[in-house]
Design a protein around this motif. Structure first.
Motif, PDB file in Angstrom:
ATOM      1  N   SER A   1      -8.341   1.851  -9.330  1.00 53.57           N
ATOM      2  CA  SER A   1      -8.146   2.648  -8.109  1.00 53.57           C
ATOM      3  C   SER A   1      -9.341   2.493  -7.167  1.00 53.57           C
ATOM      4  O   SER A   1      -9.163   2.306  -5.953  1.00 53.57           O
ATOM      5  N   ASP A   2     -10.552   2.551  -7.685  1.00 51.24           N
ATOM      6  CA  ASP A   2     -11.744   2.402  -6.839  1.00 51.24           C
ATOM      7  C   ASP A   2     -11.855   0.977  -6.319  1.00 51.24           C
ATOM      8  O   ASP A   2     -12.260   0.756  -5.174  1.00 51.24           O
ATOM      9  N   PHE A   3     -11.500   0.013  -7.141  1.00 48.28           N
ATOM     10  CA  PHE A   3     -11.523  -1.386  -6.711  1.00 48.28           C
ATOM     11  C   PHE A   3     -10.580  -1.602  -5.523  1.00 48.28           C
ATOM     12  O   PHE A   3     -10.957  -2.196  -4.511  1.00 48.28           O
ATOM     13  N   LEU A   4      -9.357  -1.111  -5.656  1.00 51.06           N
ATOM     14  CA  LEU A   4      -8.385  -1.321  -4.583  1.00 51.06           C
ATOM     15  C   LEU A   4      -8.843  -0.670  -3.285  1.00 51.06           C
ATOM     16  O   LEU A   4      -8.737  -1.261  -2.206  1.00 51.06           O
ATOM     17  N   ARG A   5      -9.400   0.529  -3.398  1.00 53.15           N
ATOM     18  CA  ARG A   5      -9.806   1.255  -2.200  1.00 53.15           C
ATOM     19  C   ARG A   5     -11.094   0.708  -1.594  1.00 53.15           C
ATOM     20  O   ARG A   5     -11.168   0.470  -0.398  1.00 53.15           O
ATOM     21  N   SER A   6     -12.109   0.476  -2.442  1.00 57.09           N
ATOM     22  CA  SER A   6     -13.421   0.150  -1.875  1.00 57.09           C
ATOM     23  C   SER A   6     -13.694  -1.343  -1.784  1.00 57.09           C
ATOM     24  O   SER A   6     -14.390  -1.785  -0.875  1.00 57.09           O
TER      25      SER A   6
END
Ligand code: FES
Ligand code: FES
Length: 171
Positions: A26-31
Motif C-alpha cells: 500500500s505504501d509502495f503504490l502510494r508513495s
C-alpha cells in the motif's frame, strides 16, 4: 537505499526498481508509484480500503510487502478508467462499474470506494449475475462509514446489469 530489485506490471505498465524489503505494498503504490487512489485506513487488513488486484484477484495491499509483487500484475483503481495519471476524466470514460456507482449514489466521502470497486470487479468477473445477498457477502469485507451499504449493493447490481446489457465485456 539498500533494496531488492523487483519488476511488475502495474495498471498495464511495466515498473522496475529497488524497494525496501519491509515496504508495504500500500505504501509502495502510494508513495513510490504515485497511485494514491489506493487508500489506507486501518493498516491491518480489516477495512478493505487498500484493496487492489494481484493477478486479477483482490488482496489487501496493507497486508503485503511490495517485494511480493515481483513478476506479477497489479491493478489499482486508477487502472479501471481510461485516463492517463493526472488527466481530467469525464463520466463517459469511467469504467462501467464506476459509472454504475456514480448513478446509484454508491458513495459519499469515497474513502472506501476504490477498494470496493476492485472487489466488485473481481466479483462480477466470477459471478456476472449475482443476487443481492451474494453482493452483500462479496462486499462484506469492506467498511463504509457513510452509506449504510444499501446503495453500494445497488451500485454493484446496476453494474452487473449494465455489463450484461451493454455487452461491455469482462469487467
Ligand atoms: Fe488495508 Fe484497512 S488499510 S485493510
Ligand atoms: Fe465514505 Fe464509504 S463512502 S467511507
Amino acid at each position: 537505499m539498500s533494496g531488492i530489485r523487483i519488476s511488475a506490471r502495474i495498471n498495464g505498465e511495466q515498473w522496475a526498481g529497488q524497494v525496501e524489503p519491509r515496504l508495504l505494498l500500500s505504501d509502495f503504490l502510494r508513495s513510490e508509484v504515485g497511485l494514491t487512489g489506493t487508500h489506507v485506513g486501518c493498516e491491518h487488513g480489516v477495512c478493505g480500503a487498500c484493496t487492489v488486484l494481484l493477478d486479477r484477484e483482490p488482496v489487501r495491499a496493507c497486508l503485503m510487502f511490495a517485494v511480493q509483487i515481483d513478476g506479477h500484475e497489479v491493478t489499482t483503481v486508477e487502472g479501471l478508467a481510461a485516463a492517463m495519471p493526472g488527466e481530467a476524466i469525464s463520466v463517459e470514460q469511467l469504467h462501467p462499474i464506476q459509472r454504475a456507482f456514480h448513478e446509484a449514489h454508491a458513495l459519499q466521502c469515497g474513502f472506501c470506494t476504490p477498494g470496493i470497486l476492485m472487489t466488485a470487479q473481481a466479483f462480477l468477473r466470477e459471478n456476472p449475475a449475482p443476487s443481492r445477498d451474494e453482493i452483500r457477502e462479496a462486499v462484506s469485507g469492506h467498511l463504509c462509514r457513510c452509506t449504510g451499504y444499501h446503495n453500494i449493493v445497488e451500485g454493484v447490481a446496476l453494474a452487473a446489469e449494465r455489463l450484461a446489457a451493454d455487452g461491455e465485456g469482462e469487467p
